[in-house]
Design a protein around this motif. Sequence first.
Motif, PDB file in Angstrom:
ATOM      1  N   LYS A 172      28.351 -26.786   0.613  1.00  0.00           N
ATOM      2  CA  LYS A 172      28.661 -27.856  -0.333  1.00  0.00           C
ATOM      3  C   LYS A 172      28.257 -29.194   0.279  1.00  0.00           C
ATOM      4  N   SER A 184      33.005 -19.001   3.218  1.00  0.00           N
ATOM      5  CA  SER A 184      32.497 -17.665   2.885  1.00  0.00           C
ATOM      6  C   SER A 184      33.156 -17.064   1.652  1.00  0.00           C
ATOM      7  N   SER A 185      33.860 -17.864   0.881  1.00  0.00           N
ATOM      8  CA  SER A 185      34.380 -17.428  -0.412  1.00  0.00           C
ATOM      9  C   SER A 185      34.490 -18.656  -1.294  1.00  0.00           C
ATOM     10  N   TRP A 186      34.422 -18.426  -2.606  1.00  0.00           N
ATOM     11  CA  TRP A 186      34.462 -19.526  -3.594  1.00  0.00           C
ATOM     12  C   TRP A 186      35.003 -18.934  -4.882  1.00  0.00           C
ATOM     13  N   GLU A 192      26.472 -24.356  -3.555  1.00  0.00           N
ATOM     14  CA  GLU A 192      25.709 -23.156  -3.908  1.00  0.00           C
ATOM     15  C   GLU A 192      26.033 -22.048  -2.916  1.00  0.00           C
ATOM     16  N   PRO A 193      26.213 -20.808  -3.406  1.00  0.00           N
ATOM     17  CA  PRO A 193      26.435 -19.672  -2.512  1.00  0.00           C
ATOM     18  C   PRO A 193      25.172 -18.874  -2.263  1.00  0.00           C
ATOM     19  N   ASP A 246      29.217 -13.798   2.567  1.00  0.00           N
ATOM     20  CA  ASP A 246      28.695 -14.886   1.747  1.00  0.00           C
ATOM     21  C   ASP A 246      28.756 -16.186   2.539  1.00  0.00           C
ATOM     22  N   ARG A 252      24.699 -14.802  -1.068  1.00  0.00           N
ATOM     23  CA  ARG A 252      25.208 -13.526  -0.553  1.00  0.00           C
ATOM     24  C   ARG A 252      24.307 -13.107   0.601  1.00  0.00           C
ATOM     25  N   ILE A 289      28.695 -20.212   1.513  1.00  0.00           N
ATOM     26  CA  ILE A 289      28.685 -21.244   0.489  1.00  0.00           C
ATOM     27  C   ILE A 289      28.537 -22.584   1.195  1.00  0.00           C
TER      28      ILE A 289
END
Length: 363
Positions: A238, A316-318, A269-270, A234, A272, A236
């Motif tokens: 910001k 890469s994570s949220w 916003e992410p 992923d 994948r 993400i």
Amino acid sequence: DQVRHTTYDDYWKVRNLAPHLNNIKCAVMTVGGWFDAEDLAGPFSTFRSIQAKNPGITNTLVIGPWVHGGWARGNGESLGSVNFAAKTAEFFRDHIQFPFFEQQLKGKSEDVNLPKAYVFETGTNIWRQYGAWPPANASTRTLYFQPGGKLSFDPPAADGDSFDEYVSDPDKPAPFIGYYALDVPQEYMVSDQRFASRRTDVMVYQTDPLEEDVTVAGPVSPKLRVSTTGTDSDFIVKLIDVYPDDYPNPEPNPTGVQMSGYQQLVRGEPLRGKFRNSFEKPEPFVPGKMTEVNFNMPDINHTFRRGHRIMVQVQSSWFPLIDRNPQKFIDIAAARRSDFQKATERIYHGKGAASGVEVHVLP
């Protein structure tokens, strides 16, 4: 059903209303909030579809600094630590919504001349009126990542192999807020990101203090050049407004917030990674191979004030806003604990392999 249908297949296509907004004869006002965690993109999709399919009707977009339904309740004066200097929801109800219905339902047209887009500009806390959305006079510019954590509208001059890297560990995901909460606090969409900028698995790029205001209006579009040691990851992105070190605290200040150096989330916003080319046909990464990850984030209308900085964070994570990615190209819903693995992510920022964020800047 939603767990099983993990791609944009027929299950989702038949539930998409936008293609079916045809033959509309009445006037339409589509209302949304910049900080609507439940349906941020929906108002823009609805407005654009109606505009394209129903020429000649009254079609107005109104976006304020609100959470989901915030335009219909409360006064809209603040969210979390961010103050909007006006009772924006009351203004909408009294000066935008009420005259609209007076005109359309009762035929009263005095002093009612709504623009195509009536939106609240955060940062300056001013209502703006535009003849189109995004505004027609906005120019497309890219905020480029630079070596040393710099961010600039100038293309990078570094060697093409220039990159930053971090280790993404699904067992230690980056959280979406810097404090404990039992649920998703509505203010997370403007919350302070200083907790994230201190993490080694979050890449931080920021400008020098701005010498003049920079107003961004419209969609925000990351253009990343990345590689991963996994087969899925992923990304993400910001966009953040960094307040100057001499920014005053609110008075009174019951929560003890420190606004000097505050890193206000403007949009996050992410994506994948396996959907980087198609939401219908996911595909794995080739480990170690540089590839493009381009996507659109929901719109904004925000002014980064003189003396502030513009910051972009990439991670890469949220967690737990998005589920953890095993960083392996598999059906995540069926993943076992042993499937979750660390991955080394690279963000490239050299000539010929520039990463950045494309924005629409007003003159």
